[in-house]
Design a protein around this motif. Structure first.
Motif, PDB file in Angstrom:
ATOM      1  N   ASP A  63       0.858  -1.186   0.000  1.00  0.00           N
ATOM      2  CA  ASP A  63       0.000   0.000   0.000  1.00  0.00           C
ATOM      3  C   ASP A  63       0.895   1.237   0.000  1.00  0.00           C
ATOM      4  O   ASP A  63       2.065   1.186   0.397  1.00  0.00           O
ATOM      5  N   GLN A  64       0.317   2.340  -0.451  1.00  0.00           N
ATOM      6  CA  GLN A  64       1.085   3.574  -0.562  1.00  0.00           C
ATOM      7  C   GLN A  64       0.135   4.757  -0.474  1.00  0.00           C
ATOM      8  O   GLN A  64      -1.012   4.705  -0.921  1.00  0.00           O
ATOM      9  N   SER A 102      -6.612   2.618   6.450  1.00  0.00           N
ATOM     10  CA  SER A 102      -6.313   1.188   6.349  1.00  0.00           C
ATOM     11  C   SER A 102      -6.636   0.483   7.651  1.00  0.00           C
ATOM     12  O   SER A 102      -6.475   1.049   8.741  1.00  0.00           O
TER      13      SER A 102
END
Length: 591
Positions: free
Chosen positions: A252-253, A309
């Protein structure tokens, strides 16, 4: 009745003479024995000098075969010197005035060299095994790292013990050659001890953190030093990395723009931090590295990440472009989507300068996002050489360009004791004479490349109670062109959004003093100013703000009254910066 008494007197005198004679013979014998052994110890210690030079050369060349050979020779000499100087006769001779001090120093040196040699001998096979290993899927050979940890810790303990033992030797009574040798060895071990301890701490926590016992998630926060903060720069990008048995994957970013500003802090912020930097610390994700306590920074980062998240990071890793550049020097170039390559030589220009001169804000976001993913994926998917990484990162870690936090208490405790623990931990580890200077941009632009800095520190004895004063001076210069406000883009200058005229640079400067120090005031260009004085992360911290127009230089002097009359030798740490500022220790006058 007198005759028996006289007989006893004659026997008594004879006995005394015999005893005295025996003592003389023993003393002469001991002197000869110790003297011969002292010459032999001297020969052993002198023979180690060229071997030590060979060991340094071999280590610099990362030639483990040569290192092994040199260590073997050193170990043999050190063990012999220790055996020669370790018997009771030698210890008795250490009570002899003048000579005894030299014998004692030689014994301590021999023993400590033997301890270090034994530890390094144990470490070499583990290093050779790790150097020959590889991970077929890229990343780290996790089992080899785990095997290395005990040997690295043993070596660290030996070096730390040697540094402490050698520092305790009084060099005043020693003969000049021995005194010089003890001084050089003491300085070498004192310099190596914190590095060895940091490496040992890292080796202890890295295997579990990299997924030795199960999957872990590491959230990497990339600091952008073009807009300076206490811990390095604004938090421009986040990358979530999954670690499983040493294999690392980007999962993820996000960039800073994806986290909306808040009206209230996202997580608790210490009152001292708010006093120094305002309530913006917890309301803007870009300000998470303002606190000197990396625990506070990490909790803020975890809270921000939780808004996008469900994956709670097991670790927070903070790095800036200087740390990334060091890694690129070890891994080699990384290909980018446009066909070009990112290298150690062009990284800073392409990340911290070019985007702000040639791209608008939206284009910058897209560019930085693509570059970050390519960079992280490129580094993490290669077969990682832990020794190349350790060598490359040694300098950046020591200078504060890397910080690491763990959600697991045992790992967090190890990390908090050394330079990986963040700014406050670095100051704590640097000792009772350490001061830290922190910079926080107040321009809301990317003018960091135009900020030139130098620092100095010194002591003065001006008070009738004998307590020492320490002055820490900070010089800041704006090197931007005179027309920067009209020729540079607004996103570079800040566009006046914070009330700072475009082209000017506004900076908050904080000096953190050793525990127990008292505030002595702040002057800017010689004039006393109002400062914010609080205890932050256990350190008395004083802050003031200055603004520099293009071509202008401002000088701040922070005074502290120390809590004792002992001599102080100030050590100055600072925020990781784009450049390498000059730091001088200078005499200072009374305020």
């Amino acid at each position: 009745m007198t005759e028996p008494v006289a007989g006893r007197r004659r026997v008594s005198r004879r006995t005394v003479l015999l005893v005295v004679g025996a003592v003389v013979l023993v003393v002469v014998g001991l002197a000869a024995w110790v003297g011969i052994r002292a010459l032999l110890v001297k020969d052993q210690l002198e023979a180690m000098a060229p071997m030590a030079a060979e060991l340094q050369d071999a280590a610099a060349a990362r030639d483990l075969a040569r290192v092994d050979s040199a260590v073997g020779q050193l170990a043999g000499r050190a063990a012999e010197a220790r055996a020669l100087s370790g018997d009771p006769a030698w210890r008795i001779a250490e009570f002899v005035p003048v000579l005894g001090a030299n014998l004692g120093a030689a014994r301590v040196v021999s023993a400590q060299l033997d301890e270090i040699s034994r530890a390094v001998e144990e470490l070499i096979p583990a290093l050779q095994g790790a150097a020959e290993s590889s991970n077929e899927d890229g990343g780290f050979d996790i089992d080899r790292l785990a095997e290395l940890a005990p040997s690295v810790q043993h070596t660290s303990d030996a070096i730390t013990g040697a540094a402490e033992a050698l520092a305790d030797i009084d060099r005043g009574p020693l003969l000049s050659p021995l005194s010089d040798g003890v001084g050089r060895l003491a300085a070498l071990t004192a310099e190596a001890a914190p590095v060895a301890e940091s490496l040992a701490s890292a080796m202890a926590v890295l295997p579990p953190m990299l997924g030795l016992d199960g999957e872990r998630h590491i959230l990497v926060m990339l600091q952008n030093s073009a807009e300076v903060r206490t811990g390095g720069g604004i938090t421009g990008s986040f990358v979530l990395v999954r670690a499983d048995r040493g294999t690392l994957d980007v999962v993820d970013q996000a960039d800073g723009g994806q986290f909306a500003a808040r009206t209230e802090p996202i997580a608790p912020v210490p009152e001292s931090v708010t006093a120094l930097y305002g309530d913006r610390v917890g309301r803007f994700v870009q300000n998470t590295s303002m606190p000197s306590d990396f625990d506070v920074t990490s909790e803020l980062v975890r809270a921000w990440w939780a808004t996008r998240s469900d994956v709670a990071p097991d670790a927070i890793l903070s790095v800036d472009m200087w740390a990334v550049r060091a890694l690129l020097s070890a891994t080699g170039p990384i290909p980018l989507p446009d066909g070009s390559e990112l290298t150690a030589d062009n990284l800073v220009q392409r990340v911290l300068v070019d985007p702000y001169l040639s791209l608008d804000v939206e284009q910058q976001t897209v560019y930085q996002r693509e570059l970050t993913r390519a960079l992280m994926s490129g580094i993490l998917t290669k077969d990682i050489d832990p020794f190349a990484w350790a060598e490359a990162l040694a300098g950046p870690v020591e200078q504060g360009h890397v910080a690491l936090w763990s959600a697991h208490a045992d790992e967090a405790e190890r990390l908090a004791e050394g330079p990986l623990g963040g700014p406050a931990a670095r100051q704590q580890a640097a000792g009772a004479d350490a001061f830290a200077v922190y910079f926080n941009d107040a321009t809301s632009g990317k003018m960091g490349p135009f900020l030139d800095l130098s620092m100095s520190a010194g002591t003065a004895q001006c008070r009738p109670d004998g307590k020492r004063e320490v002055a820490v001076s900070v010089s800041l210069a704006n090197t931007a062109p005179p027309d920067a406000g009209t020729t540079l883009p607004w996103w570079l200058t800040g566009g006046g959004l914070e009330g700072v005229r475009p082209g000017d640079i506004a900076t908050n400067v904080t000096v953190s003093a050793p525990p127990g120090a008292f505030f002595g005031g702040v002057r800017v260009d010689g004039e006393r100013v109002i400062s914010t004085d609080v205890e932050e992360a256990g350190f008395p911290s004083s802050a003031a703000a200055v603004t520099m127009a293009p071509g202008e230089t401002r000088v701040l002097e922070f005074r502290f009254v120390m809590d004792s009359d002992r001599d102080f030798a100030p050590v100055v740490l600072h925020t990781p910066l784009i450049g390498d500022p000059e730091i001088d220790i200078v005499p200072v006058g009374c305020d």
